[in-house]
Write an enzyme that holds these catalytic residues in place. Structure first.
Site, mmCIF file in Angstrom:
data_model
loop_
_atom_site.group_PDB
_atom_site.id
_atom_site.type_symbol
_atom_site.label_atom_id
_atom_site.label_comp_id
_atom_site.label_asym_id
_atom_site.label_seq_id
_atom_site.Cartn_x
_atom_site.Cartn_y
_atom_site.Cartn_z
ATOM 1 N N GLN A 120 0.613 -1.094 0.347
ATOM 2 C CA GLN A 120 0.215 -0.208 0.275
ATOM 3 C C GLN A 120 1.190 1.295 0.484
ATOM 4 O O GLN A 120 2.175 1.373 0.464
ATOM 5 C CB GLN A 120 -0.567 -0.214 1.366
ATOM 6 C CG GLN A 120 0.432 -0.058 2.519
ATOM 7 C CD GLN A 120 -0.814 -0.668 3.935
ATOM 8 O OE1 GLN A 120 -0.594 -0.945 4.527
ATOM 9 N NE2 GLN A 120 -2.472 0.388 3.538
ATOM 10 N N GLU A 206 -9.295 4.952 7.038
ATOM 11 C CA GLU A 206 -8.662 4.717 7.908
ATOM 12 C C GLU A 206 -7.917 5.288 8.960
ATOM 13 O O GLU A 206 -7.499 6.272 8.769
ATOM 14 C CB GLU A 206 -7.048 3.211 7.279
ATOM 15 C CG GLU A 206 -7.233 2.393 8.499
ATOM 16 C CD GLU A 206 -5.626 1.458 8.430
ATOM 17 O OE1 GLU A 206 -5.325 0.692 8.941
ATOM 18 O OE2 GLU A 206 -4.914 1.632 7.109
#
Length: 270
Positions: A120, A206
């Site tokens: 990521q 997130e």
């Protein structure tokens, strides 16, 4: 606008800015974060519901992720690249404590139904004692994230992309369209048990972890994802027919997703 791997990589090489800084380098910018060991975790899901006003959209509650996940690749293929463009949000404290609050926005491969690894890259936005700070980073979970040497400000438009060269090697790329700077990092799996399976493609906001606990989620306003594309088997796929995740903590909805088109959606702080 779509940016291919070749376009971004070429820009990065010409800019000569493919330098990565250790995560502890953030001490120079915010001393109070000196003990921070930032890490994404796989999605911690809380259940499934039918989103009102939609045609059966698969919406799931998660403790830490809000966004869209393609949970299964097409037959006989794996996800090999994920990309999107979004604007760096402006973090606003949710109380007057002065404590650190933060949010992350990123794209990734794996980490949802396949939990052994995540490749990521993305950005963090922090506020503490009235001061805002921003980081660009890359990560191959289960290792912690490391910073890119890339200046960011609220309102900057960034292009993010990860590409799996093989199950054990990948590339993370961020281009700051507002400043014209680009960075890239080639990564290797941290162990033989943390290789990619290419089973998930993700576009996520997130509430991430620092050490063993989650950093309190900051009011990030809204993050608009555009050009959200995943590559698998030589074809590109958007967010239609993918799973939608909303953040719910202690029974309260904290982040909510709205789909605008096959390549566009927004995540809004509640």
């Amino acid at each position: 606008m779509k940016f291919t791997t070749t376009t971004i990589l070429t820009t990065t090489i010409l800019a000569g800015s493919s330098v990565a800084a250790p995560r502890n380098g953030i001490v120079d910018r915010l001393q109070a974060r000196s003990s921070l060991l930032r890490q994404s975790l796989h999605a911690e899901k809380r259940g499934v519901l039918l989103k009102e006003g939609t045609d059966g959209v698969n919406v799931q509650y998660s403790k830490n992720w809000a966004g869209v996940v393609r949970e299964k690749p097409p037959a006989s293929a794996t996800y090999t690249a994920v990309s999107a463009t979004f604007t760096v949000p402006e973090p606003t404290a949710t109380d007057d404590s002065g404590d650190m609050q933060a949010v992350s926005a990123w794209v990734g491969i794996d980490g949802d139904t396949y939990t052994e690894a995540i490749l990521q890259t993305g950005i963090d936005a922090y506020t503490q004692n009235g001061k805002q700070t921003f980081d660009a980073w890359y990560e191959w979970y289960p290792l912690s994230a490391e910073n890119f040497d890339l200046e960011l400000s609220a309102g900057d438009v960034v292009v993010t992309k990860v590409e799996a060269i093989s199950p054990s090697k990948g590339v993370a790329i961020i281009e700051n369209k507002s400043s014209g700077q680009s960075v890239t990092k080639t990564l290797s799996a941290p162990s033989s048990s943390a290789t990619l399976a290419g089973q998930n493609a993700e576009w996520i906001v997130e509430d991430f972890n620092a050490g063993d606990s989650m950093v309190p989620l900051v009011n990030f306003g809204k993050v608009d994802f555009t050009g959200a594309l995943a590559e698998a088997g030589g074809r590109e796929y958007g967010v239609n027919n993918a799973a939608v995740l909303d953040i719910q903590q202690n029974g309260d909805l904290k982040a909510h997703v709205e789909i605008q088109s096959d390549t566009e959606f927004s995540v809004t702080y509640q």
